[in-house]
Design a protein around this motif. Sequence first.
Motif, mmCIF file in Angstrom:
data_model
loop_
_atom_site.group_PDB
_atom_site.id
_atom_site.type_symbol
_atom_site.label_atom_id
_atom_site.label_comp_id
_atom_site.label_asym_id
_atom_site.label_seq_id
_atom_site.Cartn_x
_atom_site.Cartn_y
_atom_site.Cartn_z
ATOM 1 N N ALA A 138 0.826 -1.208 0.000
ATOM 2 C CA ALA A 138 0.000 0.000 0.000
ATOM 3 C C ALA A 138 0.860 1.257 0.000
ATOM 4 O O ALA A 138 0.549 2.236 -0.678
ATOM 5 C CB ALA A 138 -0.931 -0.001 1.211
ATOM 6 N N ALA A 163 3.865 1.363 -1.173
ATOM 7 C CA ALA A 163 4.381 1.308 -2.550
ATOM 8 C C ALA A 163 5.668 2.093 -2.749
ATOM 9 O O ALA A 163 5.641 3.209 -3.268
ATOM 10 C CB ALA A 163 3.316 1.794 -3.524
ATOM 11 N N ALA A 177 -0.208 -1.445 -5.043
ATOM 12 C CA ALA A 177 -0.837 -0.508 -4.109
ATOM 13 C C ALA A 177 -2.340 -0.443 -4.342
ATOM 14 O O ALA A 177 -3.136 -0.395 -3.397
ATOM 15 C CB ALA A 177 -0.213 0.874 -4.267
#
Length: 520
Positions: free
Chosen positions: A38, A40, A313
Amino acid sequence: MSTSFPAPVQRGRPSNVLASLERTRLGLGRLIASAFAAVAPATVVFGGATGGWAVTGVVQMPLAYVAVAVVLAVFSVGYVAMSRQIVNAGAFYSYITAGLGRIPGVAAAMTALQAYTVMQIGLAGGFGYGMHQTLLAFGHDVPWWLLSGVACVVVAVLGLLRVDLSGTILAVFLAAELVIVLVFAAVHIAHPAGGVTTFDALSPAHLSFAGMAVAACVTIAGYVGFESAPVYSEEARDASRTVPRATFITLLVAMVVYAVGSWAMADAAGPGQVVGLAATHFSELPFVLAKPYLGEVWLDAGHILFSTSLFAAMLSFHNTAARYTFALGRERVLPSAFERFNGAGAPVWGSVTQTLLATAAVVLFAAQGWDPFLVLFFAGTVLGGFGVLLLMTVTSVAVLRYFARQRPRRDNFGAWATVVAPVLSAVLLAVVTVLTVWHFDLLVGVPATSAWRYTLPASFAVAAVVGVARAVYLRSMRPSAYAGIGQGAPDLGTAIALATAAPAGPIGATGPGEMTGRGR
């Protein structure tokens, strides 16, 4: 594990609270992979940092990544203490409910749904743009919106499969993109502008307070997702240990990667030129700087992994938002259909809803010819990050109040986790929140006189008002559902005992059983 509310009383059928996601599927490694995907790293270093330079004109973005990480670490102390007390896929929602009451909790739930949904939609645009650039490098001109649409379909499929499968996929992507970010950073460090290494991008010497504030507002969006480990607490093994560890490990590693990767890029471009170059090349800047020294294989790999970073993500935020939706459906804040999960243990309608919203946004942007990078990706993720910033600020206050009313639990965790850290994080995050609103025109790239600088952040106030209205309705018209707000999932032993004692019936059947509870 326990919640701040007593267990539901069974009267004729199992409580809706018994509906929970597949237990013990995620170990520490997959939790870290889900949270880290997430945040990323390749997306933030190659896209977020370059977009930040282009939009704000602040050279010291690397310093801002360090400063924001320190603030988030202080916030995390109380946040993970709450995760050890409350097991719920709707993390912010359940913690704010436990600390401040049901009505603020539902307002927070709607804010969280908007924030994570906007993040996922922004990343869909970023993926289309990034993959478009990648395919151009290979001589193929494919429209960004078509690529974004394909990503939405693939994420839709993965979102309905086992969460540990998604965790494995995310772990593979994560390992590859960490390698490529470090390779590019090493090349940039080895070839500084003018042959002289400088640390100006990490130095506050020539940085004004306003400049630091703007940089902090941008960089906080890069960390959104590090807090997502508690969202998987119902599916984690030994959640009281693995969730806090995953949260802090993700934050620490992200800080190092962001700071080093962005500083190396600034050093290679030259502190005096990095803003101008970023405004010209955007996410292509790291490739432009490394091209004279890296072979085509590495450059192609970098383009591909930048795109897969955006995809990873997107998948991670899709799963997070779907689980929030599941938690709210389970507790009847949203319609009961949202608590349905399939044979793979994935929330069905929460996942489908996220796919439909992302697809609709891509279609709208394509039809209007709007910019998929600066508007959909950068402004979208900044807006989503602002929503999470609001939630973290309110959660800090909720943690403080929760432990103030739970004296034995406060004593177990100590004053630092239950008093000092929540107060510090509430103050620091409130300051960043105010500064973000003040400079929102810079963050989303609109004129100071544009109505968007006010309407975009105000949209979260609208979401909160919708949540308040829904909670007041439940309190008046459906008191049994209102009593269940924020209860979450009981621990596994409690769930088995309650299910065994209750009359047979499908978990999550329409209409909750009667429940007792306290709170507002």
